[in-house]
Each structure stands twice: as structure tokens, then as C-alpha cells.
Scaffold this active site. Structure first.
Site, PDB file in Angstrom:
ATOM      1  N   LYS A  10      93.281 -52.024 -12.916  1.00 20.82           N
ATOM      2  CA  LYS A  10      94.327 -51.351 -12.133  1.00 20.82           C
ATOM      3  C   LYS A  10      94.351 -51.909 -10.716  1.00 20.82           C
ATOM      4  CE  LYS A  10      93.235 -48.378  -9.582  1.00 20.82           C
ATOM      5  NZ  LYS A  10      92.822 -47.439  -8.541  1.00 20.82           N
ATOM      6  N   PRO A  95      83.482 -54.575 -12.269  1.00 22.66           N
ATOM      7  CA  PRO A  95      82.505 -53.798 -11.491  1.00 22.66           C
ATOM      8  C   PRO A  95      82.804 -52.305 -11.574  1.00 22.66           C
ATOM      9  CG  PRO A  95      83.367 -55.641 -10.204  1.00 22.66           C
ATOM     10  CD  PRO A  95      84.204 -55.551 -11.429  1.00 22.66           C
ATOM     11  N   ALA A  97      83.086 -48.462 -10.112  1.00 24.24           N
ATOM     12  CA  ALA A  97      83.495 -47.803  -8.856  1.00 24.24           C
ATOM     13  C   ALA A  97      83.987 -48.825  -7.836  1.00 24.24           C
ATOM     14  CB  ALA A  97      82.336 -46.997  -8.285  1.00 24.24           C
ATOM     15  N   SER A 104      88.427 -45.053 -15.699  1.00 21.02           N
ATOM     16  CA  SER A 104      89.762 -44.550 -16.041  1.00 21.02           C
ATOM     17  C   SER A 104      90.472 -45.505 -17.000  1.00 21.02           C
ATOM     18  CB  SER A 104      90.597 -44.364 -14.777  1.00 21.02           C
ATOM     19  OG  SER A 104      90.061 -43.364 -13.941  1.00 21.02           O
ATOM     20  N   ALA A 105      90.402 -46.796 -16.713  1.00 26.75           N
ATOM     21  CA  ALA A 105      91.018 -47.787 -17.591  1.00 26.75           C
ATOM     22  C   ALA A 105      90.346 -47.800 -18.953  1.00 26.75           C
ATOM     23  CB  ALA A 105      90.951 -49.172 -16.941  1.00 26.75           C
ATOM     24  N   ASP A 137      93.773 -40.971 -12.440  1.00 25.62           N
ATOM     25  CA  ASP A 137      94.309 -42.315 -12.629  1.00 25.62           C
ATOM     26  C   ASP A 137      94.595 -42.636 -14.094  1.00 25.62           C
ATOM     27  OD1 ASP A 137      94.344 -42.996  -9.977  1.00 25.62           O
ATOM     28  OD2 ASP A 137      92.540 -44.235 -10.033  1.00 25.62           O
TER      29      ASP A 137
END
Length: 275
Positions: A10, A95, A97, A104-105, A137
Site C-alpha cells: 500500500k 518490512p 510496521a 493489513s495487506a 486500512d
């Protein structure tokens, strides 16, 4: 049969923080875009649900019920009424955070993946509610296309942003922790105005300054990106610490990746394109 799904990275092309709400969340306006690359999830039929995690950023991640991938899978089971299970594998290539979707993805990709694997039909409105319950998200990541987000990021408006798809982009992260909570806490609480989507190149990321205050290396990443030949735009994504640069051509993007990697081999880089 093995199914696979990409958890697309994202990108917040712009991110305006408008106010802090009484529930401690923040009202946002953001332009979401997505890269064609990201983490990779695979799944095959099984009697129960299980998750294993591999890849360069797997260390420290728990493959238990606290993981968003399994939470998404169980939410889909409940919503669809299925008793099917799955053996899920997550190849963690992005990576953690880092302001580019991460968990979320992965959760959104799990929803897409298991819908296909289990052959369940979930109305779009119900799937959106499942995503909202999992995280702010995740609705945008579920679509993984350019979209305007408001509220806490969950209110989505479809739009057309010209000349976005296929744009060469380079993601760079200094691999320094930049947790979301402290970044929002350091925000100056000033509403600097609404986001004009079609003028996003002149918009802002209101979290960039507080993130740099916590992780000064972000400023160095931005400075390195800004001087690369062929660069057309540079900004930090989300709450950091990943920054991105858009380029005129794939060759210029790849040249920038090689130049930065040569001077900062300790940084993470991903040359890709926008979807």
C-alpha cells in the site's frame, strides 16, 4: 490444489490528518495506491486452519490467533458459514510496521485467497464490513486499487487518477522501527486543510514531520531519493518509515535503486510499478 495471492504494498500518495476524534482515532483523508509487488500468500485445502510464516521479515511474527491472516480467515468462515479449513503460508517480503500495509495487506489478501479456495460468495458490503472489523486500512487493501479514503481510512470513494497505473516506483526503508502510535501522538494537531485528490502532487503527508522527529533516517532517505536522475515525485508513505519515489522510466528507477543500494546496503529497497 494450491492457490496464491499477492498482498500488494500500500502506498499513501498523500495523507492529510484533519482532527483527533474523541475515540482517540484520527479523521484522515488519503489517496491510496498499490504497487504490483508485496508479500505472497498461498493456501491449500485442509480440515483445519493453520498458518506458517517464512521470508526475510518473518522473524518476530506470531503464526497464532493474534495474526491478522488467521483472524481474517476465521471471520470469513463465520460470514460464509463454511467449515472448510486451509493450510496457509505467508512469505513475508515487506518490512513490518513500515507504512505500506503490512499486516493489513496480508489480511486482505487472505480474504481474497480463501474466497477463491473455498468457493464462497460473499456480498461486497459484507466483505467490506469484515475488513473494517479487522482494521482501518484493510478495506482499501481488499480492493488494492487507487482509491480515496476518509474517516479513519475505511470510507472509500472510487476515482480515476490519470497516469498512475504502470508508473515506476522505488520504495526505500531505512529498517528503523517507526510504530504508528507514537507518530500520531507526535502530530501537531493542526488541520492544514482538505486533500484535493486531482492535485495530490501538491498535497501533504501530515505524518512525515512527526515520523522524522522519531526516526531521523527518514529525512536521509527522502534526500537521497530527491537527487536521483529521472525522479518526478518523493514522499513518505503512511506513518513511515518507508518512502517512495516516482520515476519517468524503469531504467531511471533501476539506476536509482543501484545507486542507493551501493551507498546504503543496510536499507531495504523495492523497485516496482504502481497497479
Amino acid at each position: 490444489m494450491l492457490f496464491s495471492e499477492t498482498a500488494y504494498a500500500k502506498i499513501n500518495l498523500a495523507l492529510h490528518v484533519r482532527r483527533r476524534r474523541e475515540d482517540s482515532y484520527h479523521e484522515l483523508e488519503t489517496l491510496f495506491a498499490f504497487a504490483k509487488d508485496g508479500d505472497l500468500l498461498t493456501a491449500e485445502p485442509a480440515d483445519t486452519l493453520s498458518l506458517s510464516i517464512t521470508g526475510p521479515f518473518a522473524e518476530g511474527l506470531e503464526a497464532d490467533d493474534s495474526n491478522l491472516v488467521l483472524r481474517a480467515a476465521k471471520a470469513l468462515q463465520v460470514a460464509s458459514g463454511t467449515r472448510q479449513g486451509a493450510t496457509i503460508k505467508l512469505d513475508k517480503r515487506l518490512p513490518v510496521a513500515a507504512g505500506i500495509g503490512g499486516g493489513s495487506a496480508d489480511a486482505a489478501a487472505a480474504l481474497r485467497l480463501l474466497t477463491r479456495l473455498w468457493e464462497v460468495a460473499i456480498p461486497d458490503a459484507m466483505m467490506h464490513e469484515i475488513a473494517i472489523d479487522l482494521g482501518a486500512d484493510i478495506p482499501a487493501c481488499l480492493q488494492s486499487q487507487t482509491v480515496f479514503g476518509s474517516g479513519v481510512g475505511e470510507k472509500l470513494t472510487a476515482l480515476i487518477v490519470h497516469d498512475i497505473a504502470g508508473t515506476p516506483i522505488l520504495l526505500v526503508n531505512p529498517l528503523k522501527p517507526c510504530p504508528t502510535g507514537p507518530v500520531f501522538k507526535a502530530w501537531d494537531r493542526v488541520d492544514w486543510g482538505a486533500l484535493e485528490v486531482q492535485d495530490w502532487r501538491h498535497a501533504r503527508n501530515d505524518l512525515e514531520a512527526p515520523a522524522i522527529g522519531l526516526v531521523p533516517e527518514i529525512a536521509e532517505v527522502i534526500a537521497q531519493l530527491q537527487v536521483q536522475p529521472g525522479v518526478t515525485f518523493v514522499r513518505m508513505s503512511g506513518s513511515g518509515a518507508t518512502c517512495f519515489a516516482l520515476f519517468d522510466s524503469l531504467d531511471q528507477r533501476d539506476g536509482a535503486a543501484q545507486a542507493i543500494s551501493a551507498t546504503r546496503p543496510d536499507w531495504w529497497l523495492l523497485p516496482t510499478v504502481l497497479r
